[in-house]
Design an enzyme around this catalytic site. Structure first.
Site, PDB file in Angstrom:
ATOM      1  N   ASP A  76     -25.283 -58.939 -63.471  1.00  0.00           N
ATOM      2  CA  ASP A  76     -25.241 -57.681 -62.727  1.00  0.00           C
ATOM      3  C   ASP A  76     -26.677 -57.185 -62.605  1.00  0.00           C
ATOM      4  O   ASP A  76     -27.277 -56.723 -63.584  1.00  0.00           O
ATOM      5  CB  ASP A  76     -24.379 -56.666 -63.478  1.00  0.00           C
ATOM      6  CG  ASP A  76     -24.232 -55.347 -62.723  1.00  0.00           C
ATOM      7  OD1 ASP A  76     -24.986 -55.125 -61.763  1.00  0.00           O
ATOM      8  OD2 ASP A  76     -23.363 -54.543 -63.117  1.00  0.00           O
ATOM      9  N   TYR A 167     -28.526 -46.354 -48.609  1.00  0.00           N
ATOM     10  CA  TYR A 167     -28.765 -47.766 -48.315  1.00  0.00           C
ATOM     11  C   TYR A 167     -30.008 -47.929 -47.442  1.00  0.00           C
ATOM     12  O   TYR A 167     -30.889 -48.751 -47.733  1.00  0.00           O
ATOM     13  CB  TYR A 167     -27.542 -48.351 -47.613  1.00  0.00           C
ATOM     14  CG  TYR A 167     -27.658 -49.810 -47.246  1.00  0.00           C
ATOM     15  CD1 TYR A 167     -27.363 -50.806 -48.174  1.00  0.00           C
ATOM     16  CD2 TYR A 167     -28.039 -50.209 -45.968  1.00  0.00           C
ATOM     17  CE1 TYR A 167     -27.453 -52.144 -47.847  1.00  0.00           C
ATOM     18  CE2 TYR A 167     -28.131 -51.542 -45.624  1.00  0.00           C
ATOM     19  CZ  TYR A 167     -27.840 -52.511 -46.564  1.00  0.00           C
ATOM     20  OH  TYR A 167     -27.934 -53.840 -46.227  1.00  0.00           O
ATOM     21  N   GLY A 168     -30.098 -47.134 -46.363  1.00  0.00           N
ATOM     22  CA  GLY A 168     -31.230 -47.239 -45.452  1.00  0.00           C
ATOM     23  C   GLY A 168     -32.547 -46.885 -46.113  1.00  0.00           C
ATOM     24  O   GLY A 168     -33.573 -47.521 -45.864  1.00  0.00           O
TER      25      GLY A 168
END
Length: 267
Positions: A76, A167-168
């Protein structure tokens, strides 16, 4: 009568080796599906020894099926100890790292006002901090190999993208890291390049919680905005990860290449 062969000029490109990556080690994060799986296959098919990394061990095993030069490592990447563990596994399996492909991504779309703190922090860790600390951990191995880092971001993130602010922001920052590391690491013989895919047919939307009908509508909207009139395939992005990591690309660093069907050219 024999004729002397002309000397090759300085402009003559090097002969392309059929197996340019034979004996080299490539680490691909997010290698269980989509662009990561296609990238692992593309490097393996050119002779590379590939370590695919991801959380879903069954998906990683499917990536490695029928390809004996691909090894799997479950990790992870949002966990602080993951970078050291991944590098240690690559060294244990193959002895070093020649190419690092930072591809793992996490997408949890929400508009401002509904962003969950834990989801946002995990998005930032996977999309930005994991590439940062994994690359940092791998630096001695990359320097020894005069290696290449390939960061996978997203095309068109210079414009607003409603519902995808976290995210961007992370992917915009990753592009900045690509250009900054290219300058910092050039004296150490390490190249850093980026690929910015446009809409691509991967499971990322499904894993973000979209159902089949929602994904179909999303793909239709995306295709309508792409000049080539369709979404891309993972193999079309993976090809450029291989091309930018080739010895023939040795004079290329700091580049973030859009692979988006022309979407980033549309204003």
């Amino acid at each position: 009568m024999t004729h002397a062969q002309p000397e090759p000029s300085a402009q003559t490109p090097p002969e392309r080796a059929e197996y340019a990556f034979e004996g080299r080690t490539v680490v691909v994060t997010g290698g269980g599906s989509g662009i990561g799986r296609a990238t692992a296959h593309a490097f393996a098919d050119e002779g590379a020894r590939v370590l695919v990394v991801g959380r879903r061990t069954e998906a990683l095993a499917e990536t490695a099926r029928h390809r004996p030069n691909i090894r799997c490592y479950g990790a992870d990447l949002s966990e602080p100890d993951a970078p050291a563990a991944v590098v240690a596994e690559a060294v244990r399996e193959f002895g070093g790292i020649d190419v690092l492909v930072n591809n793992a991504a996490r997408l949890r779309p929400e508009p401002l006002g509904r962003i969950d703190d834990l989801d946002a922090r995990t998005e930032l860790r996977v999309n930005l901090l994991a590439p940062l600390f994994l690359t940092q951990e791998a630096l001695p191995r990359l320097e020894a190999a005069k290696g290449t880092v390939v960061n996978v971001s997203t095309a068109g993130i210079g414009r607003g993208w409603a519902g995808h602010s976290v995210y961007g922001a992370a992917k915009t920052a990753l592009d900045f890291l690509t250009r900054t590391w290219a300058v910092e690491l050039a004296p150490r013989g390490i190249r850093v390049v980026g690929i910015a895919p446009g809409p691509v047919d991967t499971p990322l939307a499904e894993r973000a919680g979209l159902g089949p009908d929602e994904v179909a509508r999303l793909r239709a909207r995306q295709s309508a905005r792409v000049p080539l009139g369709r979404v891309g395939q993972p193999e079309e992005v993976a090809r450029w990860a291989v091309e930018l990591a080739r010895p023939e690309a040795a004079f290329t660093t700091g580049l973030v290449l859009p692979v988006d069907g022309g979407a980033s050219a549309v204003f």
